[in-house]
Design a protein around this motif. Structure first.
Motif, PDB file in Angstrom:
ATOM      1  N   THR A 328       0.825  -1.220   0.000  1.00  0.00           N
ATOM      2  CA  THR A 328       0.000   0.000   0.000  1.00  0.00           C
ATOM      3  C   THR A 328       0.854   1.262   0.000  1.00  0.00           C
ATOM      4  O   THR A 328       0.389   2.327  -0.427  1.00  0.00           O
ATOM      5  CB  THR A 328      -0.949   0.007   1.202  1.00  0.00           C
ATOM      6  N   PRO A 333      -3.111  -1.612  -4.004  1.00  0.00           N
ATOM      7  CA  PRO A 333      -4.163  -1.914  -3.027  1.00  0.00           C
ATOM      8  C   PRO A 333      -3.964  -3.287  -2.379  1.00  0.00           C
ATOM      9  O   PRO A 333      -3.418  -4.222  -2.990  1.00  0.00           O
ATOM     10  CB  PRO A 333      -5.455  -1.874  -3.857  1.00  0.00           C
ATOM     11  N   SER A 334      -4.424  -3.405  -1.164  1.00  0.00           N
ATOM     12  CA  SER A 334      -4.239  -4.650  -0.407  1.00  0.00           C
ATOM     13  C   SER A 334      -5.115  -5.778  -0.902  1.00  0.00           C
ATOM     14  O   SER A 334      -4.906  -6.944  -0.528  1.00  0.00           O
ATOM     15  CB  SER A 334      -4.524  -4.393   1.078  1.00  0.00           C
TER      16      SER A 334
END
Length: 448
Positions: A328, A333-334
């Protein structure tokens, strides 16, 4: 404020008057009430109606007070001009005005050799001595007076030199603790508390002195913007050198109408051996050299497509034994397939945006074969632990044969060595030009 070569304009009658000039132009000055009259020597003979003997009068400022006896007087305004006027017969032949450190104040003599006026302002909180010689000279020693300037009423510009060494730096009194050792790629920095306009930069830069023992290649300062300077030689520092950065002559100097320079804490550091890690991306290997001798060749993996490892020279910023790396921090994005959140060992940081050399045991099958990282250089635990002991702050890494973008000089760590020397030198105010760039966006640390 270093003096230039003496000039010797002729006074009436062919007499030579010594004055001392500087490159600085005359500054606008404020009036202050101080007049010091130098009386003739008490043993001087009575004139008995003859023309009065020469009596130099030294004024600081435009207003006069009652005459004072020679010697120290109360503080005077450092922004005021100094005027030496000769009363009585004769001419001025030598006017010397200097502080205790030997910095001479420039001045000009009028055509009649009767009035001398300073052409540069004084330093704040500084003791000055004026010595005046005349023709005729009624005594063997020059007329002499002393005065001390007050503290600056304008703002103070502080200059912070780097790399910061904490308690290892010199004190204003000159005491120095054990100094740190950096790599030969270390850049010297100067951070200013206030913006300095272009017309004042050459004066400031000329007083920031950098010396190396043994001697380094010629170097110069480069203005990144109005508050930041970097210094580097044309080539890397010598190995095992002693580097000193001083600015003794800056204390009390007026740069602008609003700014005088505060005392500058000097800097001293050493360089170690020349340690360099060369990452050959196309060969998937890293060669580690010390003083030109290859110590080890390490199989590595570097940045894959879309995350290519940057090309060029990157100087080691710092290192951490264990570091948490999260995708991140570089905008991944995770909840995507590229996401990661890992504890990483033996992490050596090369950029502010998150390029590291580090252990990557999860990618062992790729070492020496293919690129699978998000920009970092990964290797085995054993090689990373060894490298962690070899590389330190200021050491050089060089990435070659990569399709990655070139490492920028200033915005993402220490990429200063990637700028060609001719372009670097143009950033010096002493060369007639200084590079002024908008403040660059600070990039967040990230990982691969």
């Amino acid at each position: 404020m270093a003096p230039s070569s003496p000039s010797t304009p002729s006074s009436p009658g062919g007499r030579a008057l010594k004055t001392y000039g500087t490159a600085a132009t005359a500054a606008a000055v404020l009036a202050v009430a101080l007049t010091v009259v130098l009386h003739p020597h008490p043993d001087a003979p009575d004139t008995d109606g003859r023309p009065a003997p020469p009596q130099p009068e030294v004024r600081v400022g435009a207003r006069s007070q009652e005459p004072h006896a020679p010697g120290r007087t109360g503080p005077v305004d450092p922004d005021a001009p100094v005027t030496v006027t000769l009363n009585g017969q004769g001419h001025l032949t030598d006017v010397t005005l200097q502080d205790d450190a030997g910095h001479r104040v420039a001045g000009r003599l009028d055509p009649a050799a009767r009035v001398w006026r300073s052409t540069h302002v004084l330093r704040a909180a500084t003791h000055y001595i004026a010595e005046v010689r005349t023709d005729p000279q009624p005594r063997s020693t020059p007329h002499r007076t002393e005065f001390t300037t007050s503290r600056a009423r304008s703002g103070l510009l502080t200059v912070t030199l780097g790399p910061s060494d904490g308690d290892t730096r010199s004190t204003p009194e000159g005491a120095t603790a054990t100094r740190r050792t950096h790599g030969v790629g270390q850049i010297v920095t100067a951070h200013l508390s206030h913006p300095v306009p272009p017309e004042s930069r050459a004066l400031l830069e000329s007083h920031l002195k950098v010396t190396a023992t043994p001697a380094a290649a010629p170097g110069t300062w480069h203005w990144l913007d109005s508050t930041t300077l970097h210094y580097r030689p044309r080539t890397y520092w010598p190995a095992r050198a002693d580097i000193r950065v001083t600015a003794d002559d800056l204390a009390g100097l007026r740069l602008t109408e609003q700014l005088r320079v505060a005392p500058v804490v000097p800097l001293r550091f050493s360089t170690g051996p020349r340690v360099e890690a060369v990452i050959d991306v196309s060969a998937h290997r890293m060669s580690v050299l010390r003083d030109g001798t290859t110590l080890r060749v390490i199989p590595v993996t570097t940045g894959k497509e879309g995350y290519r490892t940057r090309a060029g020279v990157k100087v080691v910023l710092d290192k951490q034994a264990v570091l948490r790396m999260r995708s991140t921090t570089i905008g991944i994005p995770s909840d995507t397939d590229e996401a990661y959140d890992l504890p990483v060992r033996h992490a050596i940081r090369l950029t502010r945006s998150g390029e590291y050399l580090h252990a990557a045991p999860w990618a062992a099958s790729s070492f020496g074969r293919r690129d699978v990282s998000h920009g970092c250089v990964g290797m085995s635990d054993e090689d990373a632990a060894w490298l962690f002991l070899i590389l330190g702050e200021g050491d050089i890494t060089r990435t070659v044969h990569t399709r990655g973008q070139e490492m920028t000089p200033f915005s993402n760590g220490v990429g200063d060595w990637n700028m060609p020397w001719a372009e670097w030198a143009k950033g010096s105010a002493l060369n007639g030009r200084s590079a002024v760039r908008p403040a660059e966006q600070h990039l967040r640390p990230s990982a691969s």
